[in-house]
Scaffold this motif. Structure first.
Motif, PDB file in Angstrom:
ATOM      1  N   GLU A   1       4.840  14.561 -17.423  1.00 24.51           N
ATOM      2  CA  GLU A   1       4.971  15.539 -18.098  1.00 24.51           C
ATOM      3  C   GLU A   1       4.413  15.632 -19.704  1.00 24.51           C
ATOM      4  O   GLU A   1       4.018  15.961 -20.437  1.00 24.51           O
ATOM      5  N   ALA A   2       5.801  14.325 -19.829  1.00 22.57           N
ATOM      6  CA  ALA A   2       5.651  14.050 -21.800  1.00 22.57           C
ATOM      7  C   ALA A   2       4.386  13.499 -22.173  1.00 22.57           C
ATOM      8  O   ALA A   2       3.846  14.150 -23.181  1.00 22.57           O
ATOM      9  N   THR A   3       4.146  13.036 -21.617  1.00 25.93           N
ATOM     10  CA  THR A   3       2.488  12.893 -22.074  1.00 25.93           C
ATOM     11  C   THR A   3       1.405  13.687 -22.321  1.00 25.93           C
ATOM     12  O   THR A   3       0.840  13.856 -23.115  1.00 25.93           O
ATOM     13  N   ALA A   4       1.811  14.699 -21.109  1.00 27.63           N
ATOM     14  CA  ALA A   4       0.153  15.535 -21.456  1.00 27.63           C
ATOM     15  C   ALA A   4       1.031  16.228 -22.388  1.00 27.63           C
ATOM     16  O   ALA A   4       0.166  17.337 -22.890  1.00 27.63           O
ATOM     17  N   LEU A   5       2.208  17.095 -22.626  1.00 24.41           N
ATOM     18  CA  LEU A   5       2.828  17.654 -23.780  1.00 24.41           C
ATOM     19  C   LEU A   5       2.282  16.936 -24.794  1.00 24.41           C
ATOM     20  O   LEU A   5       1.349  17.752 -25.744  1.00 24.41           O
ATOM     21  N   PHE A   6       2.734  15.852 -25.200  1.00 22.89           N
ATOM     22  CA  PHE A   6       1.973  15.289 -27.142  1.00 22.89           C
ATOM     23  C   PHE A   6       0.544  15.309 -26.153  1.00 22.89           C
ATOM     24  O   PHE A   6      -0.787  15.462 -27.595  1.00 22.89           O
ATOM     25  N   ALA A   7      -0.418  14.368 -25.666  1.00 17.57           N
ATOM     26  CA  ALA A   7      -1.857  14.122 -25.876  1.00 17.57           C
ATOM     27  C   ALA A   7      -2.378  16.163 -25.751  1.00 17.57           C
ATOM     28  O   ALA A   7      -3.475  16.108 -26.732  1.00 17.57           O
ATOM     29  N   GLY A   8      -2.184  16.709 -25.201  1.00 13.81           N
ATOM     30  CA  GLY A   8      -2.322  18.470 -25.104  1.00 13.81           C
ATOM     31  C   GLY A   8      -1.909  18.530 -27.262  1.00 13.81           C
ATOM     32  O   GLY A   8      -3.098  19.201 -27.126  1.00 13.81           O
ATOM     33  N   ILE A   9      -0.893  18.361 -27.741  1.00 12.34           N
ATOM     34  CA  ILE A   9      -1.117  18.364 -28.804  1.00 12.34           C
ATOM     35  C   ILE A   9      -2.215  17.648 -29.876  1.00 12.34           C
ATOM     36  O   ILE A   9      -2.264  18.417 -30.328  1.00 12.34           O
ATOM     37  N   TYR A  10      -1.931  16.996 -29.653  1.00 15.75           N
ATOM     38  CA  TYR A  10      -2.982  16.529 -30.000  1.00 15.75           C
ATOM     39  C   TYR A  10      -4.237  16.257 -30.285  1.00 15.75           C
ATOM     40  O   TYR A  10      -5.075  16.590 -31.010  1.00 15.75           O
ATOM     41  N   GLU A  11      -4.881  16.547 -28.614  1.00 15.20           N
ATOM     42  CA  GLU A  11      -6.028  16.781 -28.943  1.00 15.20           C
ATOM     43  C   GLU A  11      -6.368  17.870 -29.197  1.00 15.20           C
ATOM     44  O   GLU A  11      -7.365  18.722 -29.550  1.00 15.20           O
ATOM     45  N   ASP A  12      -5.766  19.765 -29.109  1.00 14.62           N
ATOM     46  CA  ASP A  12      -5.831  21.004 -29.551  1.00 14.62           C
ATOM     47  C   ASP A  12      -5.436  20.698 -31.331  1.00 14.62           C
ATOM     48  O   ASP A  12      -6.700  21.276 -31.776  1.00 14.62           O
ATOM     49  N   GLY A  13      -4.884  20.089 -31.983  1.00 12.87           N
ATOM     50  CA  GLY A  13      -4.350  19.716 -33.525  1.00 12.87           C
ATOM     51  C   GLY A  13      -6.232  18.879 -33.864  1.00 12.87           C
ATOM     52  O   GLY A  13      -6.484  19.528 -34.977  1.00 12.87           O
ATOM     53  N   LEU A  14      -6.547  18.122 -33.629  1.00 10.82           N
ATOM     54  CA  LEU A  14      -7.857  17.167 -33.770  1.00 10.82           C
ATOM     55  C   LEU A  14      -9.332  18.081 -33.577  1.00 10.82           C
ATOM     56  O   LEU A  14     -10.042  18.485 -33.982  1.00 10.82           O
ATOM     57  N   ALA A  15      -9.173  18.999 -32.706  1.00 11.72           N
ATOM     58  CA  ALA A  15     -10.227  20.295 -32.221  1.00 11.72           C
ATOM     59  C   ALA A  15     -10.295  21.094 -32.764  1.00 11.72           C
ATOM     60  O   ALA A  15     -11.292  21.154 -33.600  1.00 11.72           O
ATOM     61  N   ALA A  16      -9.423  21.580 -33.418  1.00  8.13           N
ATOM     62  CA  ALA A  16      -9.474  22.217 -34.806  1.00  8.13           C
ATOM     63  C   ALA A  16      -9.351  21.745 -36.047  1.00  8.13           C
ATOM     64  O   ALA A  16     -10.087  22.475 -36.734  1.00  8.13           O
ATOM     65  N   LEU A  17      -9.123  20.485 -36.613  1.00  7.89           N
ATOM     66  CA  LEU A  17      -9.809  19.712 -37.559  1.00  7.89           C
ATOM     67  C   LEU A  17     -11.508  19.708 -36.863  1.00  7.89           C
ATOM     68  O   LEU A  17     -11.577  19.680 -38.417  1.00  7.89           O
ATOM     69  N   LYS A  18     -11.406  18.937 -36.182  1.00 10.25           N
ATOM     70  CA  LYS A  18     -13.263  19.048 -35.689  1.00 10.25           C
ATOM     71  C   LYS A  18     -13.893  20.584 -36.327  1.00 10.25           C
ATOM     72  O   LYS A  18     -15.310  20.339 -37.255  1.00 10.25           O
ATOM     73  N   GLN A  19     -13.803  21.271 -35.421  1.00 12.46           N
ATOM     74  CA  GLN A  19     -13.956  23.165 -35.898  1.00 12.46           C
ATOM     75  C   GLN A  19     -14.019  22.899 -37.964  1.00 12.46           C
ATOM     76  O   GLN A  19     -14.676  23.455 -37.762  1.00 12.46           O
ATOM     77  N   GLN A  20     -12.633  22.991 -37.873  1.00 10.10           N
ATOM     78  CA  GLN A  20     -12.764  23.219 -39.777  1.00 10.10           C
ATOM     79  C   GLN A  20     -13.852  22.134 -40.437  1.00 10.10           C
ATOM     80  O   GLN A  20     -14.365  22.568 -41.525  1.00 10.10           O
ATOM     81  N   LEU A  21     -13.801  20.155 -40.328  1.00  3.76           N
ATOM     82  CA  LEU A  21     -14.743  19.862 -40.689  1.00  3.76           C
ATOM     83  C   LEU A  21     -16.493  20.001 -40.985  1.00  3.76           C
ATOM     84  O   LEU A  21     -16.924  19.650 -41.210  1.00  3.76           O
ATOM     85  N   GLU A  22     -16.049  20.308 -39.703  1.00  7.12           N
ATOM     86  CA  GLU A  22     -17.543  20.525 -39.507  1.00  7.12           C
ATOM     87  C   GLU A  22     -18.472  22.314 -39.471  1.00  7.12           C
ATOM     88  O   GLU A  22     -19.295  22.260 -39.623  1.00  7.12           O
ATOM     89  N   ALA A  23     -17.616  23.421 -40.094  1.00  8.64           N
ATOM     90  CA  ALA A  23     -17.460  24.163 -39.650  1.00  8.64           C
ATOM     91  C   ALA A  23     -18.487  24.864 -41.584  1.00  8.64           C
ATOM     92  O   ALA A  23     -19.064  24.076 -42.001  1.00  8.64           O
TER      93      ALA A  23
END
Length: 136
Positions: free
Chosen positions: A114-136
């Protein structure tokens, strides 16, 4: 101890990515669920506010400009873990970059999975937002 990690690849130059995310106080510049950050203790401690109103206090453990990375620990926050340590780094890949975010922690009141899924989700969501911003 549990761990989580995520990464994104982007065609954007590593130095440009690091300019956006490399400041210890830069999370509000690219991470939509952290709209506020304030530094204290000579820039070694940041107090974050989440979109949900939670306060997270983190201490900088290591900062390496040449390697485009920093590591930090959570001092206080709502996450059900202790002994949290995380690293955010940007690695050059040809003319682009790979951004890696990883952490280790001891779950409190939840399972390792559960802890791994929580932080993996935070990292994945954050990096997806970063990628969208960088490539906009």
């Amino acid at each position: 101890m549990a761990t989580a990690q995520a990464f994104i690849d982007t065609p954007v130059d590593a130095d440009r990515v690091w300019q956006l995310i490399g400041g210890f106080d830069a999370l509000p510049d690219w991470l939509p669920f952290i709209p506020e950050s304030a530094l204290s203790q000579g820039g070694r401690v940041r107090t974050l506010k989440s979109v949900d109103g939670d306060t997270i206090i983190e201490r900088l453990l290591d900062f390496n400009e040449a390697r485009r990375s920093y590591s930090y620990t959570i001092l206080t926050g709502p996450a059900p873990v202790r002994d949290y340590q995380s690293t955010l780094c940007v690695v050059a890949q040809g003319s682009g970059a790979r951004v890696q975010w990883s952490g280790s922690f001891v779950p409190q009141g939840i399972s390792d999975a559960e802890a791994t899924a929580l932080f993996a989700g935070i990292y994945e969501d954050g990096l997806a937002a970063l990628k969208q911003q960088l490539e906009a």
